[in-house]
Design an enzyme around this catalytic site. Sequence first.
Site, PDB file in Angstrom:
ATOM      1  N   ASP A 344       0.816  -1.214   0.000  1.00  0.00           N
ATOM      2  CA  ASP A 344       0.000   0.000   0.000  1.00  0.00           C
ATOM      3  C   ASP A 344       0.849   1.263   0.000  1.00  0.00           C
ATOM      4  O   ASP A 344       0.393   2.324   0.412  1.00  0.00           O
ATOM      5  CB  ASP A 344      -0.913   0.009   1.236  1.00  0.00           C
ATOM      6  CG  ASP A 344      -1.740  -1.251   1.338  1.00  0.00           C
ATOM      7  OD1 ASP A 344      -2.287  -1.676   0.308  1.00  0.00           O
ATOM      8  OD2 ASP A 344      -1.827  -1.827   2.431  1.00  0.00           O
ATOM      9  N   GLY A 345       2.065   1.159  -0.441  1.00  0.00           N
ATOM     10  CA  GLY A 345       2.958   2.319  -0.470  1.00  0.00           C
ATOM     11  C   GLY A 345       4.387   1.875  -0.234  1.00  0.00           C
ATOM     12  O   GLY A 345       4.645   0.712   0.110  1.00  0.00           O
ATOM     13  N   SER A 369       2.451   6.889   0.582  1.00  0.00           N
ATOM     14  CA  SER A 369       1.599   6.064   1.439  1.00  0.00           C
ATOM     15  C   SER A 369       0.182   6.161   0.895  1.00  0.00           C
ATOM     16  O   SER A 369      -0.420   7.233   0.904  1.00  0.00           O
ATOM     17  CB  SER A 369       1.648   6.541   2.896  1.00  0.00           C
ATOM     18  OG  SER A 369       0.756   5.793   3.690  1.00  0.00           O
ATOM     19  N   ARG A 370      -0.337   5.043   0.378  1.00  0.00           N
ATOM     20  CA  ARG A 370      -1.636   5.065  -0.284  1.00  0.00           C
ATOM     21  C   ARG A 370      -2.798   4.956   0.695  1.00  0.00           C
ATOM     22  O   ARG A 370      -3.950   5.097   0.299  1.00  0.00           O
ATOM     23  CB  ARG A 370      -1.720   3.930  -1.309  1.00  0.00           C
ATOM     24  CG  ARG A 370      -0.633   3.990  -2.376  1.00  0.00           C
ATOM     25  CD  ARG A 370      -0.838   2.948  -3.459  1.00  0.00           C
ATOM     26  NE  ARG A 370       0.264   2.983  -4.415  1.00  0.00           N
ATOM     27  CZ  ARG A 370       1.305   2.178  -4.373  1.00  0.00           C
ATOM     28  NH1 ARG A 370       1.393   1.278  -3.413  1.00  0.00           N
ATOM     29  NH2 ARG A 370       2.264   2.257  -5.263  1.00  0.00           N
ATOM     30  N   VAL A 371      -2.507   4.660   1.960  1.00  0.00           N
ATOM     31  CA  VAL A 371      -3.571   4.493   2.945  1.00  0.00           C
ATOM     32  C   VAL A 371      -3.388   5.424   4.127  1.00  0.00           C
ATOM     33  O   VAL A 371      -4.342   5.988   4.648  1.00  0.00           O
ATOM     34  CB  VAL A 371      -3.631   3.025   3.444  1.00  0.00           C
ATOM     35  CG1 VAL A 371      -4.700   2.855   4.509  1.00  0.00           C
ATOM     36  CG2 VAL A 371      -3.891   2.082   2.282  1.00  0.00           C
TER      37      VAL A 371
END
Length: 533
Positions: A344-345, A369-371
């Site tokens: 997720d990143g 950081s996708r979350v």
Amino acid sequence: MESASLQNIFDCAFDGISQVREAYMPQLKLREVGTITSIATGIAKVSGLPGVGFEEVLKFPGDVYGIAFNVDEDEIGVVLLGDYWQLHAGDEVERRGHVMDVPVCDALIGRVINPMGHPLDGGEAISMNRRQPIERAAPQIMDRAPVTVPLQTGIKVIDALIPIGRGQRELILGDRQTGKTAIAIDTILNQRGKNVLCVYCAIGQRASSVARVVANLHENGALEYTTVVVTEGNDSPGLQYIAPYAATSIAEYFMAQGRDVLIVYDDLTHHARAYRELSLLLRRPPGREAFPGDIFYIHSRLLERATHLREELGGGSITALPIIETEAQNISAYIPTNLISITDGQIYLSPSLFELGVLPAVDVSKSVSRVGGKAQRAIYRAVTGDLKLAYAQFEELETFARFGARLDKDTRKIIEHGRRIRACLKQPEFAPVSMPAQIAILLALTAELFDTVPIAQMTDADTAVRKAAKNIPAEVCARFETADKLADEDRKLIIEIAREALIHFQPKPESKPSSKAEPKYGSKSNSASIDKS
């Protein structure tokens, strides 16, 4: 009558003899026994065992175990676990009737073990009463909850610009010796007192490196809430292959209790190489860079087990920090791109920044950081809104400034401000920064309080602000955890505390020239005499 009584006597005697035979003679049970046909580095070929299943555990002489990997018509390819040097062709092999598993219990906290569950720290043996398979299906989508709670790493650049949430999978990648393990260890150290258990999985590491990590955890009191799963570089490739799966099963045991777990895989590059070695020895078809075709699947099924469960299932979580080593800064190589697409990143560590002494050497422009932004505390979003943009502008302008180009006043201001940001984001190893101290430093940056501090004194100025942050009232610190936004009163209070801490680092004003100074070209009397003449 006599014949009937004799018959009864004979029947009783026969029953007695049968009972004695059953009591004292061993019971015979059928079992399948195979034979080793050939043995190589880390694998063995076995004939027989017609009922064996895929990934079933097999027992060899000398308490050596293996996993059935290739189940062919004529022979079985077995991955050996442990010391296999005493095995020879012709030795017997026995089925165990179960897949590979690992002991799980609360006693694992604070211990150093191998993937088989055997202690490596010289302590007492671990209870084997409860065991879990190392390979388990990942939780279903409907069983997962959104990532909403942040995982504070104590590292300013990550918590502010690349935040991580509990239940997230954040990849750490970079060249050799750029500080990847240091970031993971600092994150573990920062979980002290935050009700987060940690699992550190060392895959194919040098014994000296593992000993150093364990010593650092012990010295900083982090071993009290950490389990260390170790395979060294001289261990069999089979042990290196099962290590991350065994560590994840231990983490899942704690997650099922509703607890939050942080797991570090250090590193999956060695894991992929161990699996490639096993696959080539077992004559599996090679693909790109000689890796087998399912190399993506072995990592995806591992990292998919990291998640945040719904409250109905306990609400526990596993946050995964896999580590990958790149070569010559090539993040588009086969294994790194696989892991980037799974996670997720990523946090990318630049060797150029490392050589410049910017530690941790996090390249903000290549990290994402996708979350975590959704899980980041509102207080951070309030103070870091323009920080990442200002830092990105600085990095771009700094490149042009190196050519000696003439810069206008606004450009010089952006560059000077960016240099202060970079200096404030520096941080020594094994020194996590508390959240109030981070907020004070970030607010001072956004308010441009550091811009007048000389670059040579930035380290001391940063330390002064961190110490001054201890004076922030407890009720204000409590609002950091729950407030939706930063109140104006709290902002002014924190900025004032930071300003007072930085008073001693402001440059002294230059003294103005006296009004009684003599004229540049002589005194008035001299000029008068010149006019008269």
